[in-house]
Design an enzyme around this catalytic site. Structure first.
Site, PDB file in Angstrom:
ATOM      1  N   LYS A  27       9.150 -11.116 -16.547  1.00 33.57           N
ATOM      2  CA  LYS A  27       8.744 -11.264 -15.153  1.00 33.57           C
ATOM      3  C   LYS A  27       7.572 -12.228 -15.024  1.00 33.57           C
ATOM      4  O   LYS A  27       7.468 -12.977 -14.063  1.00 33.57           O
ATOM      5  CB  LYS A  27       8.387  -9.885 -14.572  1.00 33.57           C
TER       6      LYS A  27
ATOM      7  N   ASN B 153      -1.570   2.064   6.319  1.00 29.02           N
ATOM      8  CA  ASN B 153      -0.735   0.953   5.812  1.00 29.02           C
ATOM      9  C   ASN B 153      -0.364   0.099   7.009  1.00 29.02           C
ATOM     10  O   ASN B 153      -0.093   0.629   8.093  1.00 29.02           O
ATOM     11  CB  ASN B 153       0.576   1.459   5.213  1.00 29.02           C
ATOM     12  N   GLY B 154      -0.272  -1.213   6.800  1.00 30.01           N
ATOM     13  CA  GLY B 154       0.123  -2.099   7.891  1.00 30.01           C
ATOM     14  C   GLY B 154      -1.009  -3.042   8.229  1.00 30.01           C
ATOM     15  O   GLY B 154      -1.945  -3.221   7.437  1.00 30.01           O
TER      16      GLY B 154
ATOM     17  N   CYS C 160       0.838  -1.212   0.000  1.00 29.84           N
ATOM     18  CA  CYS C 160       0.000   0.000   0.000  1.00 29.84           C
ATOM     19  C   CYS C 160       0.868   1.255   0.000  1.00 29.84           C
ATOM     20  O   CYS C 160       2.015   1.240   0.435  1.00 29.84           O
ATOM     21  CB  CYS C 160      -0.881   0.019   1.224  1.00 29.84           C
TER      22      CYS C 160
ATOM     23  N   GLU D  68      17.954 -23.123  -6.246  1.00 32.66           N
ATOM     24  CA  GLU D  68      17.574 -21.707  -6.342  1.00 32.66           C
ATOM     25  C   GLU D  68      18.813 -20.829  -6.502  1.00 32.66           C
ATOM     26  O   GLU D  68      18.814 -19.877  -7.288  1.00 32.66           O
ATOM     27  CB  GLU D  68      16.763 -21.322  -5.096  1.00 32.66           C
TER      28      GLU D  68
ATOM     29  N   HIS E  87      27.806 -39.773  -8.499  1.00 29.39           N
ATOM     30  CA  HIS E  87      27.139 -40.638  -9.479  1.00 29.39           C
ATOM     31  C   HIS E  87      27.231 -40.068 -10.889  1.00 29.39           C
ATOM     32  O   HIS E  87      26.433 -40.428 -11.749  1.00 29.39           O
ATOM     33  CB  HIS E  87      25.683 -40.859  -9.066  1.00 29.39           C
TER      34      HIS E  87
ATOM     35  N   ARG F  67       4.749   0.073  -6.564  1.00 29.06           N
ATOM     36  CA  ARG F  67       4.661  -0.839  -5.423  1.00 29.06           C
ATOM     37  C   ARG F  67       3.532  -1.851  -5.581  1.00 29.06           C
ATOM     38  O   ARG F  67       3.465  -2.824  -4.845  1.00 29.06           O
ATOM     39  CB  ARG F  67       4.412  -0.051  -4.132  1.00 29.06           C
TER      40      ARG F  67
ATOM     41  N   LYS G 186      19.399 -18.371  -9.695  1.00 28.39           N
ATOM     42  CA  LYS G 186      19.648 -16.925  -9.576  1.00 28.39           C
ATOM     43  C   LYS G 186      20.891 -16.545 -10.364  1.00 28.39           C
ATOM     44  O   LYS G 186      20.898 -15.577 -11.108  1.00 28.39           O
ATOM     45  CB  LYS G 186      19.852 -16.513  -8.099  1.00 28.39           C
TER      46      LYS G 186
ATOM     47  N   GLU H  59      20.393 -16.837 -14.232  1.00 21.00           N
ATOM     48  CA  GLU H  59      19.462 -15.842 -14.775  1.00 21.00           C
ATOM     49  C   GLU H  59      20.119 -14.487 -15.007  1.00 21.00           C
ATOM     50  O   GLU H  59      19.835 -13.832 -15.997  1.00 21.00           O
ATOM     51  CB  GLU H  59      18.292 -15.617 -13.796  1.00 21.00           C
TER      52      GLU H  59
ATOM     53  N   TRP I 289      -3.298  -2.475  -1.501  1.00 21.03           N
ATOM     54  CA  TRP I 289      -2.946  -3.808  -2.000  1.00 21.03           C
ATOM     55  C   TRP I 289      -3.588  -4.776  -1.027  1.00 21.03           C
ATOM     56  O   TRP I 289      -3.173  -4.891   0.122  1.00 21.03           O
ATOM     57  CB  TRP I 289      -1.432  -3.933  -1.995  1.00 21.03           C
TER      58      TRP I 289
HETATM   59  O1  M6R Z   1       5.154 -15.820 -11.188  1.00 23.84           O
HETATM   60  P1  M6R Z   1       5.598 -17.229 -10.946  1.00 23.84           P
HETATM   61  O2  M6R Z   1       6.121 -17.464  -9.587  1.00 23.84           O
HETATM   62  O3  M6R Z   1       4.547 -18.243 -11.323  1.00 23.84           O
HETATM   63  O4  M6R Z   1       6.815 -17.430 -11.962  1.00 23.84           O
HETATM   64  C1  M6R Z   1       7.441 -18.661 -12.111  1.00 23.84           C
HETATM   65  C2  M6R Z   1       8.770 -18.491 -12.817  1.00 23.84           C
HETATM   66  O5  M6R Z   1       8.586 -17.981 -14.101  1.00 23.84           O
HETATM   67  C3  M6R Z   1       9.718 -17.569 -12.028  1.00 23.84           C
HETATM   68  O6  M6R Z   1       9.940 -18.035 -10.726  1.00 23.84           O
HETATM   69  C4  M6R Z   1      11.079 -17.443 -12.737  1.00 23.84           C
HETATM   70  O7  M6R Z   1      11.749 -18.661 -12.660  1.00 23.84           O
HETATM   71  C5  M6R Z   1      11.877 -16.294 -12.121  1.00 23.84           C
HETATM   72  N1  M6R Z   1      12.536 -15.554 -13.146  1.00 23.84           N
HETATM   73  C6  M6R Z   1      12.872 -16.767 -11.116  1.00 23.84           C
HETATM   74  O8  M6R Z   1      13.765 -15.786 -10.711  1.00 23.84           O
END
Ligand code: M6R
Length: 604
Positions: free
Chosen positions: A599, A99-100, A2, A480, A503, A27, A484, A487, A75
């Site tokens: 995104k 907000n909060g 918010c 993960e 293995h 935001r 990161k 990417e 939000w």
């Molecule tokens: O919006 P979502 O969480 O469903 O998105 C899933 C993936 O596309 C998302 O996590 C993607 O792997 C990101 N770029 C990870 O950093």
């Protein structure tokens, strides 16, 4: 999440508020509103959806003369994104924006005799204010005293602006756990929940501390601390541009979002932890209890969170759990447990594969639950039940705070389910609650660690690949960490279960193979230690993230020691996020918008 703006002065307020709210748009929000207090009285305008809808509602409305005005972008957390739930919330002669989260709003609602128009926790503030005002003997600062009495009743987190026809020319304000600041400019006094709306109006801002409250009026601002003692405002210079302000001093949105994680975790826990139990109002225990199994389904980072969830759900709730990659699940003619729960995880709520997966599960008659960051998204609308992530809008394409929000929410779900099934001892539940409470502070970035990762990153800009390895809960974290890094740095990285290296992948080991070893003290330490020794014996370069001194490591990133694996998990998570970001920055990449990625992936 918010956003709040406010203005006290003689300029036209609608344009000022709308401009300020637009500066906070990034935001994320799903409804907006403004209230104007002029000599002629109080007016309020609200609209669901984008600010253009609010602007259309305002039409050619303009304030005239002296005005006290407040605005808000909401939000949704308590109640759907509707006009009734949008802020400001009013009663007979006052309006409030907040907000909060007011944790004790249910009890407070019961303490006032007035009827409520919204489902929000926030509306109770204005009811309390008018109740206290009616009880005050008329005097010069009656409204200020009623505002103070209102604050005294609130538990939780808040940034509040309140205006009342009984106090023309005044804006009452307070901060406890949610940001709020004000600036004095040539045109009057401006309030906002972050810097951007103030830029261009004021050169400096006063950042309120928790417990600060007071009143803005024509003669200036009176500021008080929690005990009611007067506080001398300490202004600080504002950033020069609003883009810089939106990043709040960070170089990238990704960096800002990494640093926001302690607040996100706090928001998720707010209102859910009691002394010896936890609650998830969204899910009734009697709904969960008969469900015999869980399937978690997601893509990308959300899939990694689901993998973490599978360890937690089986361990803490003793529910058989499967994890599915949504794009594979759709086409493999899965055999589903009709007495089970199908859970999808998604930051955006719009990922095409995940959306199709939940439709498929629904069509087969399974109960569905969405863990999602965006209310009213397609996935949330599709699900029977939802747990919103409370992470706020995530701008960096590489997901960070949404992942930690998903993991924490799954941990809560596992414990809540275990509690509902009575499979957790009192002692175990108490340990878990204590660890949950500690989680936000664990995610606080330590400046020394960030600085070390920055310096270390220059050694890891080449080589023929990275292996992130971990065991148990730290295997999904390895996945993960590798995602990161690839990417945003475009370097080849893989996550692997440490015990599997021998293995096959160990054939790759040489000095140019960089192994990031997630060596958790609290979880199978001796096992991963011997896995890393095997790699070291083959001359792999070892970067150990650990609490211990480890003589075979080429580099050690030392973390603090905890006796709960989830706390080690969250601390290591910050390290792998920052390491990826620092390497990508050194390589000159656009960290927030990496090549080839979107995104929200709305195609299959
Ligand atoms: O919006 P979502 O969480 O469903 O998105 C899933 C993936 O596309 C998302 O996590 C993607 O792997 C990101 N770029 C990870 O950093």
């Amino acid at each position: 999440m918010c956003g709040i703006v406010g203005y006290l002065g003689e300029q036209e307020a609608c344009a000022i508020l709308l401009h300020g709210l637009r500066e906070l748009e990034y935001r994320g929000y799903d409804s907006a509103g403004v209230a104007l207090l002029e000599a002629s009285g109080l007016r309020c305008f609200k609209a669901v959806g984008k600010l253009d809808n609010l602007a259309a509602k305002l039409g050619d409305t303009a304030s005239s003369g002296k005005v006290a005005a407040i605005g808000h972008t909401r939000w949704a957390t308590h109640g759907k994104p509707t006009e009734a739930n949008a802020h400001p919330h009013g009663l007979t002669h006052s309006q409030v924006v907040h907000n909060g989260i007011i944790e004790n709003y249910v009890a407070l609602r019961a303490s006032v005799a007035t009827a409520f128009l919204s489902q929000t926790d926030s509306e109770v503030i204005v009811h309390l204010f008018e109740k206290h005002l009616a009880a005050q003997p008329p005097a010069a600062d009656t409204a200020l005293a009623a505002f103070r009495a209102t604050l005294d009743a609130l538990h939780g987190a808040y940034a509040i602006l309140l205006i009342s026809e009984t106090a023309p020319g005044q804006i009452f304000f307070a901060r406890q756990g949610s940001p709020l600041q004000f600036g004095l400019g040539a045109e009057g006094c401006f309030f906002a929940s972050s810097d951007a709306p103030l830029i261009g109006h004021c050169a400096q801002a006063v950042y309120l501390q928790d417990g600060h409250w007071g009143v803005a009026e024509a003669t200036g601002v009176r500021l008080f601390d929690a005990e009611g003692a007067a506080v001398l405002p300490q202004p600080a210079a504002l950033p020069a541009t609003s883009l810089a302000a939106r990043k709040e001093g960070y170089r990238y949105f990704m960096e800002k979002e990494i640093y926001e994680q302690p607040q996100v975790l706090t928001d998720i826990l707010t209102g859910r932890l009691a002394a010896d139990c936890l609650s998830l109002d969204e899910l009734a225990p009697e709904w969960l209890r008969p469900l015999r199994s869980i399937t978690l389904c997601a893509c990308g980072t959300s899939y990694h969170a689901a993998l973490v969830g599978s360890y937690l759900l089986e361990r803490l709730a003793q529910v058989p759990t499967k994890v599915e990659i949504a794009s594979e699940f759709r086409y493999r003619e899965p055999v589903l447990d009709r007495d089970g729960l199908f859970v999808v995880l998604s930051q955006s709520g719009e990922t095409a594969d995940t959306l199709e997966a939940i439709k498929l599960a629904k069509a087969q008659g399974l109960a569905t639950l969405a863990l999602c960051n965006v209310d009213n998204s397609s996935i949330v609308r599709e699900a029977d039940h939802r747990l919103l992530l409370r992470a706020g809008i995530e701008k960096g394409v590489a997901s960070t705070k949404a992942f930690s929000a998903q993991v924490l929410t799954l941990w809560l779900l596992a414990l809540y389910w275990g509690q509902a099934k009575a499979v957790l001892s009192g002692e175990r539940l108490a340990q878990e609650l204590a660890a949950l409470r500690q989680a936000p502070s664990v995610m606080q970035v330590q400046p020394g660690v960030h600085e070390r990762l920055h310096r270390l990153s220059k050694r890891y800009l080449h080589g023929h690949g990275f292996f992130f390895i971990g065991r148990d809960l730290f295997y999904p974290l390895a996945l993960e960490g590798a995602l990161k890094l690839k990417e945003i740095s475009y370097l080849h990285a893989e996550g692997y279960p440490a015990g599997e290296m021998k293995h096959g992948p160990i054939a790759l080991a040489d000095a140019q193979l960089f192994t990031i070893a997630l060596m958790a003290r609290s979880c199978l330490y001796d096992k991963i230690k011997s896995n890393v020794e095997e790699l070291s014996a083959r001359d792999a370069t070892i970067i150990a993230i650990t609490t211990e001194y480890f003589e075979l490591a080429d580099d050690i990133i030392q973390i603090r020691a905890y006796d709960h694996p989830m706390l080690e998990f969250f601390e290591m998570l910050v390290v792998v996020q920052l390491l990826a970001m620092e390497i990508a920055i050194r390589l000159g990449n656009d960290v927030d918008m990496p090549r080839n990625l979107a995104k929200s992936v709305t195609v299959e």
